[in-house]
Design a protein around this motif. Structure first.
Motif, short mmCIF file in Angstrom:
data_model
loop_
_atom_site.label_atom_id
_atom_site.label_comp_id
_atom_site.label_asym_id
_atom_site.label_seq_id
_atom_site.Cartn_x
_atom_site.Cartn_y
_atom_site.Cartn_z
N GLU A 251 34.34 39.33 15.28
CA GLU A 251 35.78 39.62 15.19
C GLU A 251 36.49 38.62 16.11
O GLU A 251 36.16 38.53 17.29
CB GLU A 251 36.09 41.05 15.65
CG GLU A 251 35.24 42.13 15.02
CD GLU A 251 35.92 42.76 13.81
OE1 GLU A 251 36.79 42.10 13.21
OE2 GLU A 251 35.57 43.90 13.48
N TYR A 252 37.46 37.88 15.56
CA TYR A 252 38.12 36.84 16.33
C TYR A 252 39.55 37.23 16.70
O TYR A 252 40.23 37.94 15.95
CB TYR A 252 38.14 35.53 15.55
CG TYR A 252 36.76 34.93 15.36
CD1 TYR A 252 36.14 34.23 16.38
CD2 TYR A 252 36.09 35.07 14.15
CE1 TYR A 252 34.87 33.68 16.21
CE2 TYR A 252 34.82 34.52 13.97
CZ TYR A 252 34.22 33.83 15.01
OH TYR A 252 32.98 33.29 14.83
N MET A 253 40.02 36.72 17.84
CA MET A 253 41.41 36.89 18.26
C MET A 253 41.98 35.53 18.61
O MET A 253 41.37 34.75 19.33
CB MET A 253 41.50 37.82 19.47
CG MET A 253 42.90 37.97 20.03
SD MET A 253 43.02 39.23 21.34
CE MET A 253 41.97 38.51 22.61
N GLY A 254 43.17 35.26 18.08
CA GLY A 254 43.83 33.99 18.35
C GLY A 254 44.34 33.37 17.06
O GLY A 254 44.27 33.98 15.99
N VAL A 255 44.86 32.16 17.16
CA VAL A 255 45.30 31.43 15.98
C VAL A 255 44.07 30.80 15.34
O VAL A 255 43.42 29.93 15.94
CB VAL A 255 46.34 30.35 16.32
CG1 VAL A 255 46.76 29.60 15.06
CG2 VAL A 255 47.56 30.98 16.99
N ILE A 256 43.76 31.23 14.15
CA ILE A 256 42.55 30.76 13.47
C ILE A 256 42.83 29.49 12.68
O ILE A 256 42.03 28.56 12.66
CB ILE A 256 41.99 31.87 12.54
CG1 ILE A 256 41.61 33.10 13.38
CG2 ILE A 256 40.79 31.37 11.75
CD1 ILE A 256 41.19 34.28 12.56
N TYR A 257 43.97 29.45 12.01
CA TYR A 257 44.33 28.24 11.25
C TYR A 257 45.83 28.02 11.31
O TYR A 257 46.61 28.96 11.20
CB TYR A 257 43.89 28.36 9.78
CG TYR A 257 44.32 27.15 8.98
CD1 TYR A 257 43.75 25.90 9.23
CD2 TYR A 257 45.32 27.24 8.02
CE1 TYR A 257 44.16 24.78 8.52
CE2 TYR A 257 45.73 26.13 7.30
CZ TYR A 257 45.15 24.89 7.56
OH TYR A 257 45.56 23.78 6.87
N GLN A 258 46.21 26.76 11.50
CA GLN A 258 47.62 26.39 11.44
C GLN A 258 47.76 24.98 10.89
O GLN A 258 47.13 24.04 11.39
CB GLN A 258 48.29 26.46 12.81
CG GLN A 258 49.78 26.11 12.74
CD GLN A 258 50.51 26.32 14.04
OE1 GLN A 258 49.89 26.51 15.10
NE2 GLN A 258 51.83 26.31 14.01
#
Length: 287
Positions: A244-251
């Motif tokens: 499970e990830y937290m943060g900006v994954i793609y921009q």
């Protein structure tokens, strides 16, 4: 932060009726702080919500707001933004509202890339209707209506967004106040449709996806040195069901919003009679 606006200016005089300990409190606080930090104020902010525990967030925030119907918050937000591009449009929903009946609107809102922020309070359960499995519930999650589990794999909303051409995909946790606020700020500042799936635990009906579970399992991408502009790395993370990830994954930092691409930058209430027909056609295609 704007010297004139504080996050408390976004608090209405209505007291939330969420259960004590509900993750939605933290989700809303982060949204209000991010709006203030990015220089917005209640007079230029419009909050749209659908149905579910998240649905009354516009009542609890001091801004322009509309409490819509189930699954239809995104088309309302799209209409608001195109009618008045000067407004900061925030759309809020839940995992049931957004990924079940609203899934079709979600995909098309992503691909249109209208400049607004979509925050989904994902508690992996239908809380307002007393605890049924939602689209993001685990396959073996037992509820009163699915005592042996839903027997269906959960929806991966980030994969849906990436496949539809999303230009901003992030994930946050309502209990991590600072990181949640930072992620929402980045979403607001993004030029185009920004999607933030926010883990917002239900303390009443979900005893599996708890605060402790997310604290122990979430991987903060800031600690991993992840480059959110790397599409392939983002795809691998989104499809990795083991973490499970937290943060900006793609921009996509080169993103240009729909309204900028098509010259829809004027307040529609101020467009004079005889406006170019092609501009009006671009608006009509949404309806």
């Amino acid at each position: 932060m704007s010297s004139e606006v504080r996050f408390t200016d976004f608090k209405s005089d209505k007291q939330p009726t969420w259960c004590p300990g509900c993750g939605d409190f933290g989700t809303m606080n982060g949204m209000m702080k991010a709006l203030a930090e990015t220089g917005n104020d209640p007079d230029n902010t419009f909050v749209v919500a659908g149905i579910g525990c998240s649905g009354k967030i516009g009542t609890y925030m001091h801004s322009y707001a509309l409490h819509g119907v189930h699954g239809r918050a995104l088309p309302v937000g799209t209409g608001v933004k195109l009618a008045n591009p000067d407004l900061e449009v925030m759309v809020a929903g839940g995992d049931g509202d957004g990924y079940s009946i609203g899934a079709g609107h979600f995909v098309h809102a992503v691909r249109r890339n209208v400049d607004m922020t979509y925050v989904v309070m994902d508690n992996r359960i239908y809380g307002l209707t007393k605890g049924q499995a939602s689209p993001t519930s685990r396959e073996d999650f037992e509820t009163s209506t699915t005592p042996d589990g839903s027997k269906q794999p959960p929806v991966n909303p980030m994969a849906l967004a990436l496949a539809a051409g999303a230009t901003f995909i992030a994930q946050s946790f309502s209990s991590d106040a600072l990181r949640h606020q930072e992620i929402i700020q980045k979403a607001i500042e993004h030029d185009g449709f920004a999607f933030v799936n926010t883990f917002s635990p239900c303390v009443t009906f979900n005893d599996v996806d708890t605060y402790d579970y997310f604290r122990d399992s979430l991987v903060d991408l800031d600690d991993e040195g992840h480059d959110p502009t790397d599409y392939d790395a983002a795809k691998d993370m989104i499809l990795d069901s083991s973490k499970e990830y937290m943060g900006v994954i793609y921009q996509d930092e080169e993103s240009v919003s729909y309204e900028e691409q098509h010259g829809l930058t004027e307040n529609m209430s101020e467009i004079p009679d005889g406006a170019p027909e092609d501009a009006m056609d671009l608006v009509r295609e949404f309806y």
